[in-house]
Design an enzyme around this catalytic site. Structure first.
Site, PDB file in Angstrom:
ATOM      1  N   ASP A  16       0.856  -1.180   0.000  1.00 63.22           N
ATOM      2  CA  ASP A  16       0.000   0.000   0.000  1.00 63.22           C
ATOM      3  C   ASP A  16       0.893   1.232   0.000  1.00 63.22           C
ATOM      4  O   ASP A  16       2.077   1.153   0.323  1.00 63.22           O
ATOM      5  CB  ASP A  16      -0.921   0.000   1.235  1.00 63.22           C
ATOM      6  N   GLU A  24     -14.570  -8.838  -7.558  1.00 63.51           N
ATOM      7  CA  GLU A  24     -14.856  -9.376  -6.219  1.00 63.51           C
ATOM      8  C   GLU A  24     -16.329  -9.170  -5.885  1.00 63.51           C
ATOM      9  O   GLU A  24     -16.935  -8.194  -6.309  1.00 63.51           O
ATOM     10  CB  GLU A  24     -13.938  -8.723  -5.173  1.00 63.51           C
ATOM     11  N   CYS A  83     -20.360   0.552  -2.118  1.00 66.90           N
ATOM     12  CA  CYS A  83     -20.481  -0.176  -3.390  1.00 66.90           C
ATOM     13  C   CYS A  83     -21.743   0.147  -4.180  1.00 66.90           C
ATOM     14  O   CYS A  83     -21.653   0.572  -5.334  1.00 66.90           O
ATOM     15  CB  CYS A  83     -20.418  -1.667  -3.120  1.00 66.90           C
TER      16      CYS A  83
END
Ligand code: UGA
Length: 438
Positions: A26, A143, A252
């Site tokens: 990251d 995903e 989402c």
């Protein structure tokens, strides 16, 4: 695994659980430090155990070279938030692609986990080619993890979608999931990208649909819980995502509806249905205010306790949470707003007082609104809570409580789409509806 956010961390940890060596990279130093120190920076049930159990197969780094050196798979798991125009912001994807070293020994595959607009795979392929990385394959592997159940969703998914330009690349990704029993959907890259957006858009559509049915229930005297049950028993429809409530949130659904609507519009097709899904959801959050006004009249100077802030239980995620809209609508109506959540402690809900317990939140309140269905709220209708409240009004924004038992316990009860058990003291349905539609 390029990206130690929610998706990268869960996916990386679960691949380690399957026996693979995983390096998670990251760009945020504090995140990598935390992970190296054994701290889990997100709240996800079971994730800490998986990380701990597989510590010897997991490494965390800030250095992209360390991550990609000798790797067979380069998973991209970075954020793709919406921009002002509603398009997805792919800047994090491009910076990862552009950071890849010009020489990558072996034949690594770039695997896209981030949710991206259809066509992104083609663009990434072209960019890799332009950088001379022609031997690096590309696969779309969206995903489908839901927050709160992500580890279980990875280990027992409904399907694994693998979209590729070359079938050998797909074979390698399928092999990586060995140990996970499920149906594999092999397809082209564009179709894999669209499966993800279409699945989230369809789930959101079901929620807005049942919320509209709930609103009709309130007008005609039907109970949406029974209606949804009866509808969901049809095997063609199934029982899931038919829980009426205060609307959907999270990082989402709102983002992906916007992205799909935008993608269709940019391609020349106005996706009208998704427009409606979005608007129904916005209205649904706001209907809580009318329900409170029905009992309290003006909300100016009234105290309202919001119970639950996270966009759903088992997470501390406040992104696009309905509680945000409800809180600010109530403040705009002049109400004092208190809030309790077992784990979400947002520091950006200005004007909202955070309480440490349910009883503290409802003490002296004129109403309590269940915003998130935390299991502990099933026991809300207790004498202690009733005594603590200035007025014993519960607006059950998730239809968690039994209306009859809650009223029998001395509360005024308002659910979502559940007018049938109205107490005799309430006005007849048609008068109520006029008030609610005002
Ligand atoms: C969602 C999808 O369920 C995942 O499959 C997907 O991988 C993920 O988005 C993603 O794209 O990353 P998530 O946002 O974690 O997962 O949460 P959900 O459990 O789907 O809930 C979303 C919202 O819908 C919540 O606010 C929830 O309260 C609401 N909801 C859900 C309802 O109002 N009614 C329902 O019947 C179901």
């Amino acid at each position: 695994m390029l990206g130690a956010g929610y998706v990268g961390l869960v996916t990386g940890a679960c691949f380690a659980e399957l026996g693979h060596e995983v390096v998670i990279r990251d760009v945020l130093p504090e995140r990598i430090e935390q992970l190296r120190a054994g701290e889990v920076p997100i709240y996800e049930p079971g994730l800490d155990e998986v990380l701990e159990r597989n510590g010897d197969r997991l490494r965390f780094t800030l250095d992209v070279h360390e991550a990609v050196d000798g790797a067979d798979f380069l998973f991209i798991a970075v954020g793709t938030p919406p921009t002002y125009s509603g398009d997805a912001d792919l800047s994090a994807v491009w910076s990862v692609v552009d950071e890849l070293p010009p020489e990558l020994p072996g034949q690594p595959l770039v695997v896209m986990k981030s949710t991206v607009p259809v066509g992104t795979g083609e663009h990434v392929r072209a960019r890799l080619d332009a950088r001379g990385l022609t031997g690096v394959g590309y696969v779309s592997n969206p995903e489908f993890l839901a927050e709160g159940s992500a580890v279980a969703d990875f280990m027992s998914p409904d399907r694994i979608v693998v979209g590729s330009f070359a079938s050998e690349d797909a074979d390698r990704v399928v092999e990586l999931y060995k140990g996970v029993e499920t149906e594999i959907v092999r397809t082209d890259v564009a179709s894999a990208e669209l499966v993800k957006l279409a699945a989230n858009a369809f789930l959101s559509t079901r929620i807005s649909f049942i919320n509209e049915i709930a609103n009709v229930c309130e007008l005609v005297g039907a109970d949406v819980v029974d209606v949804a049950h009866g509808v969901g028993l049809d095997r063609r429809l199934g029982p899931h995502f038919l829980r009426a409530g205060v609307g959907f949130g999270g990082s989402c659904f709102p983002k992906d509806i916007t992205a799909l609507k935008q993608l269709a519009g940019n391609s020349g097709y106005p996706f009208l249905l998704l427009q409606a899904v979005w608007e129904v959801n916005e209205l649904q959050k706001r209907r809580v205010v009318a329900k409170l006004q029905k009992h309290l009249g003006s909300l100016r100077g009234r105290t309202v306790a919001l119970l639950g802030l996270a966009f759903k239980p088992n997470t501390d995620d406040m992104r696009e949470a309905p509680s945000r809209v409800i809180a600010y609508r109530l403040l705009a109506e002049g109400a004092e707003v208190r809030a309790w959540d077992p784990i979400a402690r947002p520091d950006d809900l200005h004007g909202v007082e955070l309480s440490d317990s349910v009883v503290d939140a409802v003490r002296g309140a004129d109403a309590a609104v269940i915003v998130t269905e935390w299991p502990e709220l099933r026991e809300l209708a207790t004498p202690e809570v009733r005594e603590a409240m200035a007025q014993p009004l519960i607006v059950d924004g998730r239809n968690m409580l039994d209306p009859v038992a809650t009223r029998a316990a001395g509360f005024l009860y308002e659910g979502i789409g559940r007018p049938r058990h109205a107490s005799p003291a309430e006005p007849p349905a048609r008068d109520r509806d006029r008030e609610l539609s005002r």
